[in-house]
Design a protein around this motif. Structure first.
Motif, PDB file in Angstrom:
ATOM      1  N   ASN A 113       0.843  -1.183   0.000  1.00 48.85           N
ATOM      2  CA  ASN A 113       0.000   0.000   0.000  1.00 48.85           C
ATOM      3  C   ASN A 113       0.885   1.242   0.000  1.00 48.85           C
ATOM      4  N   ARG A 114       0.274   2.399   0.212  1.00 49.02           N
ATOM      5  CA  ARG A 114       1.016   3.651   0.117  1.00 49.02           C
ATOM      6  C   ARG A 114       2.102   3.758   1.186  1.00 49.02           C
ATOM      7  N   ARG A 115       1.963   2.961   2.281  1.00 48.55           N
ATOM      8  CA  ARG A 115       2.978   3.009   3.333  1.00 48.55           C
ATOM      9  C   ARG A 115       4.157   2.081   3.058  1.00 48.55           C
ATOM     10  N   GLY A 116       4.015   1.210   2.072  1.00 46.24           N
ATOM     11  CA  GLY A 116       5.145   0.362   1.731  1.00 46.24           C
ATOM     12  C   GLY A 116       4.746  -1.073   1.468  1.00 46.24           C
TER      13      GLY A 116
ATOM     14  N   VAL B 252       9.472  -4.010   4.208  1.00 48.04           N
ATOM     15  CA  VAL B 252      10.634  -4.047   3.316  1.00 48.04           C
ATOM     16  C   VAL B 252      10.989  -2.606   2.981  1.00 48.04           C
ATOM     17  N   VAL B 253      12.109  -2.124   3.496  1.00 48.14           N
ATOM     18  CA  VAL B 253      12.459  -0.709   3.360  1.00 48.14           C
ATOM     19  C   VAL B 253      13.407  -0.446   2.195  1.00 48.14           C
ATOM     20  N   ARG B 254      13.984  -1.511   1.639  1.00 43.45           N
ATOM     21  CA  ARG B 254      14.869  -1.370   0.476  1.00 43.45           C
ATOM     22  C   ARG B 254      14.679  -2.550  -0.451  1.00 43.45           C
ATOM     23  N   ARG B 255      14.839  -2.274  -1.768  1.00 41.15           N
ATOM     24  CA  ARG B 255      14.790  -3.325  -2.793  1.00 41.15           C
ATOM     25  C   ARG B 255      13.462  -4.093  -2.762  1.00 41.15           C
TER      26      ARG B 255
ATOM     27  N   VAL C 269      14.291 -12.099   2.099  1.00 38.60           N
ATOM     28  CA  VAL C 269      14.556 -10.782   2.666  1.00 38.60           C
ATOM     29  C   VAL C 269      15.671 -10.896   3.708  1.00 38.60           C
ATOM     30  N   ARG C 270      16.381  -9.801   3.882  1.00 36.67           N
ATOM     31  CA  ARG C 270      17.436  -9.724   4.892  1.00 36.67           C
ATOM     32  C   ARG C 270      17.006  -8.760   5.990  1.00 36.67           C
ATOM     33  N   LEU C 271      17.187  -9.164   7.244  1.00 37.28           N
ATOM     34  CA  LEU C 271      16.850  -8.310   8.370  1.00 37.28           C
ATOM     35  C   LEU C 271      17.908  -7.222   8.503  1.00 37.28           C
TER      36      LEU C 271
ATOM     37  N   TRP D  25       9.037  -1.874  15.193  1.00 38.39           N
ATOM     38  CA  TRP D  25       9.564  -1.838  13.847  1.00 38.39           C
ATOM     39  C   TRP D  25      10.462  -3.053  13.592  1.00 38.39           C
ATOM     40  N   VAL D  26      10.217  -3.718  12.472  1.00 41.36           N
ATOM     41  CA  VAL D  26      11.097  -4.771  11.969  1.00 41.36           C
ATOM     42  C   VAL D  26      11.311  -4.468  10.489  1.00 41.36           C
ATOM     43  N   ASP D  27      12.547  -4.173  10.118  1.00 42.34           N
ATOM     44  CA  ASP D  27      12.848  -3.710   8.762  1.00 42.34           C
ATOM     45  C   ASP D  27      13.673  -4.739   7.994  1.00 42.34           C
ATOM     46  N   PHE D  28      13.302  -4.916   6.734  1.00 37.62           N
ATOM     47  CA  PHE D  28      14.002  -5.857   5.862  1.00 37.62           C
ATOM     48  C   PHE D  28      14.401  -5.164   4.571  1.00 37.62           C
ATOM     49  N   GLU D  29      15.279  -5.844   3.821  1.00 41.57           N
ATOM     50  CA  GLU D  29      15.545  -5.464   2.446  1.00 41.57           C
ATOM     51  C   GLU D  29      15.400  -6.704   1.579  1.00 41.57           C
ATOM     52  N   GLY D  30      14.976  -6.497   0.327  1.00 42.18           N
ATOM     53  CA  GLY D  30      14.834  -7.610  -0.586  1.00 42.18           C
ATOM     54  C   GLY D  30      16.195  -8.196  -0.945  1.00 42.18           C
ATOM     55  N   VAL D  31      16.207  -9.492  -1.206  1.00 40.18           N
ATOM     56  CA  VAL D  31      17.433 -10.191  -1.600  1.00 40.18           C
ATOM     57  C   VAL D  31      17.191 -10.894  -2.924  1.00 40.18           C
ATOM     58  N   GLY D  32      18.090 -10.685  -3.882  1.00 40.73           N
ATOM     59  CA  GLY D  32      18.004 -11.376  -5.145  1.00 40.73           C
ATOM     60  C   GLY D  32      16.993 -10.752  -6.105  1.00 40.73           C
TER      61      GLY D  32
END
Length: 483
Positions: free
Chosen positions: A433-436, A450-453, A465-467, A476-483
């Motif tokens: 959604n608009r928040r991510g 997921v805050v990146r990728r 995803v990577r923590l 807050w629990v933030d991840f970034e996409g992997v691959g």
């Protein structure tokens, strides 16, 4: 050790909830000496205390709203009685306790602490259908035919006594072939009663399936605390015992909506409209080489879900979660006689109220008062404008409660995951959604953003995803996409 209650208090206040009851409520509570007594003879109450009533709920639940009992009739039907706590008998409309309940409109289950809509002296004692206690109840009576159709329904007031306080886990294990609940060892009457209730539930479920009700199996993560320490997130899965109570509550709520309609009275209906993102549900089905209609169709979706449950039961909860997210939330709406405000897409029901949890939801307490007015031949206690405003308020408060509960689950997950920053996990996308973009890990079942990728991710997809960070105080629990 992070103080979860402090975080919960702050989160509730940020979402507009009251976290204390106030002096006026305390004065009214102090004046309550005993459970409600049966009223005068001009307002008849049936004496059903001798029936083998039982409750099935979470093992630690004390705010018991429902009890059930079944009876086999000579024509093959099963007479199901669902007793609902008569909360209104001790919480009159316009009282300080009622005003406070109306403000929050729902109990909030914030992880290891429950913020009850009603003070615990009421919800877990005086208005609870507690084990062995004589209580006033609103009884919904349903004659369930062999094909699962309800041939007759009725509503009346009664005195009841809960003969067995049972837990989902124990009853579910027994119904699925395991040992009987320890508290019922040697109690042939109650074990036979539960078997009859299970038969009634199976009939109801078969009829619901034919109507297109969606059989979903979403999993719920709950914090596990030992000696005051958070040690894990535990998954709560559906079981035959949970399905039994769900079938009874759904059928009872439908009967109450129809009862008010039959008597020309307005009410509050629970509405779930056609899915907001049906095209995405169609795309999800296409991944499995399944074709759904271009327009929302609950029966077609139910058949697709049944096939997926059979083909891949292990991953079915993940698919269920995706469907729930794509359907969008429900809402309360004013229900005027002859003016259909909409049905419940997920339940494939056109007449559906919330009436079975008056200790926990204000909409149910309002509905109870509407029903009691019909039974007493009295004017409706609420005008239509009042009901419309209450419906909007209860919807908004329910949405806010979900935010609190989600934040507290994330706070627990953030604490557990803090030592694992930098690790990679398998996850499913649960929201866009608009928040991510939001995901839930497959193990442990923690939710985060997921805050990146995150580009290209959509609901229902499995991703890696990577923590990258946690903040328990903010959930807050933030991840970034992997691959």
């Amino acid at each position: 050790m992070m103080n979860f209650e402090t975080i919960a208090d702050r989160t509730l206040r940020e979402e507009g909830f009251e976290t204390s009851y106030g002096a006026a409520v305390e004065r009214e509570l102090a004046a309550l000496r005993a459970p409600a007594q049966a009223p005068a003879s001009d307002d008849p109450v049936r004496d059903l205390r001798a029936l083998p009533w039982s409750s099935i709920d979470n093992a630690d639940s004390l705010d018991l709203d429902q009890v059930e009992v079944a009876e086999r009739l000579s024509g093959g039907e099963i007479r199901l009685r669902v007793g609902i706590a008569d909360v209104d008998a001790l919480v009159p409309k316009g009282s300080a306790i009622d005003d406070r309940a109306r403000t929050n409109a729902t109990s909030v289950y914030a992880g290891i602490h429950v913020y009850a809509m009603l003070p615990e002296r009421l919800s877990t004692d005086l208005t609870s259908l507690s084990l062995g206690a004589e209580r006033l109840a609103m009884v919904i009576e349903l004659d369930v035919a062999e094909d699962g159709c309800v041939r007759r329904h009725g509503v009346y007031r009664a005195l009841v006594v809960n003969r067995a306080k049972l837990a989902y886990e124990h009853v579910g294990r027994w119904l699925e072939g395991g040992a009987a609940p320890e508290s019922l060892a040697g109690d042939g009457v109650m074990l036979e009663q539960l078997q009859l209730q299970a038969e009634a539930s199976d009939r109801i479920e078969a009829q619901r399936d034919r109507s297109g009700a969606l059989e979903l199996d979403t999993i719920e993560a709950r914090p596990v605390v030992r000696d005051g320490r958070l040690v894990d997130l535990a998954l709560v899965h559906k079981s035959r015992a949970r399905e039994l109570i769900e079938n009874f509550m759904i059928t009872g709520n439908i009967a109450i909506a129809r009862f008010l309609e039959e008597h020309g009275r307005s009410g509050i209906r629970r509405v779930v409209r056609a899915p907001e993102r049906w095209e995405r549900i169609v795309a999800l089905a296409a991944r499995y080489d399944e074709r759904l209609p271009d327009e929302p169709d609950s029966l077609a979706l139910a058949h697709f879900l049944a096939r997926r449950r059979s083909a891949d039961p292990g991953r079915f909860p993940d698919l269920s979660l995706s469907i729930v997210k794509l359907m969008g939330p429900g809402e309360y709406a004013l229900d005027r006689p002859g003016k259909d405000p909409g049905g419940h897409f997920g339940l494939a029901a056109h007449d559906y109220s919330h009436a079975t949890a008056p200790n926990r939801r204000f909409a149910d307490l309002v509905t109870q008062r509407l029903v009691k007015a019909v039974l007493a031949g009295a004017p409706a206690p609420y005008e239509d404008d009042d009901l419309a405003a209450l419906a909007a308020h209860c919807t908004e408060r329910e949405d806010a409660a979900r935010k609190v509960e989600r934040t507290m689950r994330k706070a627990a997950a953030a604490l557990l995951l803090a030592p694992r920053i930098g690790e990679t996990f398998a996850a499913i996308v649960t929201g866009v959604n608009r928040r991510g973009v939001f995901v839930r890990l497959l193990s442990p079942p923690a939710e985060g953003r997921v805050v990146r990728r995150e580009e290209g991710m959509d609901v229902g997809e499995y991703v890696r995803v990577r923590l990258v960070g946690t903040d328990p105080a903010r959930g807050w629990v933030d991840f970034e996409g992997v691959g």
